[in-house]
Design a protein around this motif. Structure first.
Motif, PDB file in Angstrom:
ATOM      1  N   GLU A  97      64.547  50.489 -10.304  1.00 15.86           N
ATOM      2  CA  GLU A  97      64.205  49.858  -9.036  1.00 15.86           C
ATOM      3  C   GLU A  97      65.012  50.430  -7.883  1.00 15.86           C
ATOM      4  OE1 GLU A  97      65.127  45.723  -9.592  1.00 15.86           O
ATOM      5  OE2 GLU A  97      67.267  46.045  -9.392  1.00 15.86           O
ATOM      6  N   LEU A  98      64.531  50.161  -6.692  1.00 22.88           N
ATOM      7  CA  LEU A  98      65.298  50.343  -5.465  1.00 22.88           C
ATOM      8  C   LEU A  98      65.813  48.956  -5.114  1.00 22.88           C
ATOM      9  CD1 LEU A  98      66.298  51.831  -2.916  1.00 22.88           C
ATOM     10  CD2 LEU A  98      64.074  51.301  -1.877  1.00 22.88           C
ATOM     11  N   ARG A  99      67.130  48.814  -5.068  1.00 24.82           N
ATOM     12  CA  ARG A  99      67.762  47.523  -4.758  1.00 24.82           C
ATOM     13  C   ARG A  99      68.350  47.636  -3.357  1.00 24.82           C
ATOM     14  NH1 ARG A  99      71.777  45.828  -9.321  1.00 24.82           N
ATOM     15  NH2 ARG A  99      69.848  46.074 -10.495  1.00 24.82           N
ATOM     16  N   THR A 100      67.957  46.723  -2.474  1.00 25.76           N
ATOM     17  CA  THR A 100      68.343  46.860  -1.077  1.00 25.76           C
ATOM     18  C   THR A 100      68.468  45.508  -0.390  1.00 25.76           C
ATOM     19  OG1 THR A 100      67.772  47.983   0.980  1.00 25.76           O
ATOM     20  CG2 THR A 100      65.942  47.138  -0.321  1.00 25.76           C
ATOM     21  N   ASP A 101      68.906  45.564   0.855  1.00 22.44           N
ATOM     22  CA  ASP A 101      68.902  44.355   1.678  1.00 22.44           C
ATOM     23  C   ASP A 101      67.755  44.456   2.689  1.00 22.44           C
ATOM     24  OD1 ASP A 101      69.772  46.048   3.730  1.00 22.44           O
ATOM     25  OD2 ASP A 101      71.791  45.239   3.781  1.00 22.44           O
ATOM     26  N   GLU A 102      67.508  43.378   3.385  1.00 18.95           N
ATOM     27  CA  GLU A 102      66.376  43.295   4.318  1.00 18.95           C
ATOM     28  C   GLU A 102      66.473  44.329   5.444  1.00 18.95           C
ATOM     29  OE1 GLU A 102      62.718  42.078   4.923  1.00 18.95           O
ATOM     30  OE2 GLU A 102      63.936  40.875   3.541  1.00 18.95           O
ATOM     31  N   ALA A 103      67.671  44.537   5.975  1.00 15.65           N
ATOM     32  CA  ALA A 103      67.839  45.480   7.088  1.00 15.65           C
ATOM     33  C   ALA A 103      67.484  46.903   6.664  1.00 15.65           C
ATOM     34  CB  ALA A 103      69.274  45.422   7.618  1.00 15.65           C
ATOM     35  N   TYR A 104      67.955  47.331   5.504  1.00 12.94           N
ATOM     36  CA  TYR A 104      67.624  48.673   5.019  1.00 12.94           C
ATOM     37  C   TYR A 104      66.122  48.790   4.762  1.00 12.94           C
ATOM     38  CZ  TYR A 104      67.464  52.945   2.303  1.00 12.94           C
ATOM     39  OH  TYR A 104      67.153  54.211   1.853  1.00 12.94           O
ATOM     40  N   PHE A 105      65.560  47.774   4.134  1.00  9.32           N
ATOM     41  CA  PHE A 105      64.134  47.794   3.809  1.00  9.32           C
ATOM     42  C   PHE A 105      63.294  47.877   5.084  1.00  9.32           C
ATOM     43  CE2 PHE A 105      60.286  45.577   1.900  1.00  9.32           C
ATOM     44  CZ  PHE A 105      59.870  46.696   1.199  1.00  9.32           C
ATOM     45  N   ASP A 106      63.669  47.143   6.115  1.00  6.09           N
ATOM     46  CA  ASP A 106      62.960  47.220   7.403  1.00  6.09           C
ATOM     47  C   ASP A 106      63.085  48.610   8.011  1.00  6.09           C
ATOM     48  OD1 ASP A 106      62.152  44.578   7.183  1.00  6.09           O
ATOM     49  OD2 ASP A 106      63.721  43.816   8.527  1.00  6.09           O
ATOM     50  N   ALA A 107      64.282  49.194   7.953  1.00  5.46           N
ATOM     51  CA  ALA A 107      64.493  50.544   8.487  1.00  5.46           C
ATOM     52  C   ALA A 107      63.680  51.575   7.706  1.00  5.46           C
ATOM     53  CB  ALA A 107      65.978  50.900   8.454  1.00  5.46           C
ATOM     54  N   LEU A 108      63.600  51.392   6.402  1.00  2.00           N
ATOM     55  CA  LEU A 108      62.804  52.295   5.564  1.00  2.00           C
ATOM     56  C   LEU A 108      61.328  52.218   5.946  1.00  2.00           C
ATOM     57  CD1 LEU A 108      62.672  54.239   3.117  1.00  2.00           C
ATOM     58  CD2 LEU A 108      62.355  52.199   1.684  1.00  2.00           C
ATOM     59  N   LYS A 109      60.820  51.004   6.096  1.00  2.00           N
ATOM     60  CA  LYS A 109      59.401  50.847   6.467  1.00  2.00           C
ATOM     61  C   LYS A 109      59.128  51.436   7.849  1.00  2.00           C
ATOM     62  CE  LYS A 109      59.402  46.418   5.498  1.00  2.00           C
ATOM     63  NZ  LYS A 109      59.004  45.020   5.270  1.00  2.00           N
ATOM     64  N   THR A 110      60.041  51.259   8.775  1.00  4.81           N
ATOM     65  CA  THR A 110      59.872  51.811  10.122  1.00  4.81           C
ATOM     66  C   THR A 110      59.827  53.338  10.075  1.00  4.81           C
ATOM     67  OG1 THR A 110      60.937  49.911  11.147  1.00  4.81           O
ATOM     68  CG2 THR A 110      60.893  51.962  12.424  1.00  4.81           C
ATOM     69  N   LYS A 111      60.737  53.934   9.328  1.00  3.98           N
ATOM     70  CA  LYS A 111      60.784  55.395   9.235  1.00  3.98           C
ATOM     71  C   LYS A 111      59.537  55.939   8.548  1.00  3.98           C
ATOM     72  CE  LYS A 111      62.678  59.211  10.183  1.00  3.98           C
ATOM     73  NZ  LYS A 111      62.639  59.660  11.570  1.00  3.98           N
ATOM     74  N   ILE A 112      59.053  55.265   7.534  1.00  3.37           N
ATOM     75  CA  ILE A 112      57.809  55.675   6.865  1.00  3.37           C
ATOM     76  C   ILE A 112      56.658  55.623   7.855  1.00  3.37           C
ATOM     77  CG2 ILE A 112      56.098  54.978   5.138  1.00  3.37           C
ATOM     78  CD1 ILE A 112      58.512  54.053   3.389  1.00  3.37           C
ATOM     79  N   ALA A 113      56.584  54.545   8.636  1.00  8.00           N
ATOM     80  CA  ALA A 113      55.500  54.372   9.610  1.00  8.00           C
ATOM     81  C   ALA A 113      55.514  55.452  10.687  1.00  8.00           C
ATOM     82  CB  ALA A 113      55.592  52.986  10.254  1.00  8.00           C
ATOM     83  N   ASP A 114      56.691  56.012  10.972  1.00 11.56           N
ATOM     84  CA  ASP A 114      56.804  57.056  11.993  1.00 11.56           C
ATOM     85  C   ASP A 114      55.985  58.291  11.659  1.00 11.56           C
ATOM     86  OD1 ASP A 114      58.494  55.487  13.498  1.00 11.56           O
ATOM     87  OD2 ASP A 114      60.329  56.555  12.900  1.00 11.56           O
ATOM     88  N   ASP A 115      55.786  58.572  10.365  1.00 13.13           N
ATOM     89  CA  ASP A 115      55.027  59.764   9.979  1.00 13.13           C
ATOM     90  C   ASP A 115      54.385  59.575   8.610  1.00 13.13           C
ATOM     91  OD1 ASP A 115      53.920  62.267   9.669  1.00 13.13           O
ATOM     92  OD2 ASP A 115      55.801  63.359   9.926  1.00 13.13           O
ATOM     93  N   LEU A 116      53.273  58.865   8.578  1.00 16.13           N
ATOM     94  CA  LEU A 116      52.568  58.608   7.321  1.00 16.13           C
ATOM     95  C   LEU A 116      52.053  59.883   6.671  1.00 16.13           C
ATOM     96  CD1 LEU A 116      50.626  55.348   8.212  1.00 16.13           C
ATOM     97  CD2 LEU A 116      52.514  55.588   6.578  1.00 16.13           C
ATOM     98  N   SER A 117      51.891  60.954   7.459  1.00 15.33           N
ATOM     99  CA  SER A 117      51.391  62.208   6.891  1.00 15.33           C
ATOM    100  C   SER A 117      52.364  62.802   5.873  1.00 15.33           C
ATOM    101  CB  SER A 117      51.098  63.224   7.996  1.00 15.33           C
ATOM    102  OG  SER A 117      52.295  63.631   8.626  1.00 15.33           O
ATOM    103  N   LEU A 118      53.650  62.440   5.972  1.00 15.75           N
ATOM    104  CA  LEU A 118      54.626  62.896   4.982  1.00 15.75           C
ATOM    105  C   LEU A 118      54.295  62.398   3.579  1.00 15.75           C
ATOM    106  CD1 LEU A 118      58.044  62.279   6.800  1.00 15.75           C
ATOM    107  CD2 LEU A 118      57.044  64.495   6.205  1.00 15.75           C
ATOM    108  N   PHE A 119      53.488  61.342   3.523  1.00 13.56           N
ATOM    109  CA  PHE A 119      53.220  60.666   2.257  1.00 13.56           C
ATOM    110  C   PHE A 119      51.748  60.713   1.856  1.00 13.56           C
ATOM    111  CE2 PHE A 119      56.681  58.740   4.623  1.00 13.56           C
ATOM    112  CZ  PHE A 119      57.725  58.878   3.728  1.00 13.56           C
TER     113      PHE A 119
END
Length: 139
Positions: A97-119
């Motif tokens: 698993e990826l074990r995280t806190d809410e702040a990191y998870f929010d930052a991860l989702k924001t960064k993913i949203a910045d460039d969905l083409s990477l995925f």
């Protein structure tokens, strides 16, 4: 990404300030080198951790590049990498698993949203499902 370098940061606890970590299940076999010595049990399971890089920094795409669809999904290859890092025989190794806190998870989702083409995905949810499935624990 060269996951050999990524595995070099494996550690039992996250470094100061780290708010996320990848969790792996590993089974190790002990084989004493000297005649007349043995261990019982000769195998044990342990948990291996790798600090997760902050979204947007070098290494933050570890989950995309190395996990379910990456080179760590090749279990024999992953075992060899872990053996090299730990210096002992590894019988099995798998991502848990990826074990995280809410702040990191929010930052991860924001960064993913910045460039969905990477995925090659249409949404953040698609990315998280594609690369991490249900293996995210937010505390």
């Amino acid at each position: 990404m060269d996951t050999t370098d990524g595995l070099a940061s494996l550690q039992p606890t996250a470094p100061d300030g780290a708010t996320a970590r990848y969790v792996f299940r590993v089974e190790i076999r002990l084989e004493p080198a000297a005649d007349g010595l043995w261990t019982d049990p000769d195998r044990f399971e342990t948990t291996l951790y790798r600090a997760s890089d902050e979204p947007g920094t070098d290494g933050w795409l570890f989950f995309r590049d190395a996990l379910w669809r990456g080179e760590l999904a090749d279990e024999p290859h992953f075992r060899r990498l872990v053996e090299d890092e730990l210096g002992c025989q590894v019988v099995s190794a798998s991502f848990s698993e990826l074990r995280t806190d809410e702040a990191y998870f929010d930052a991860l989702k924001t960064k993913i949203a910045d460039d969905l083409s990477l995925f090659n995905a249409d949404s953040v949810s698609d990315v998280l499902n594609k690369y991490l499935g249900s293996s995210i624990r937010v505390a």
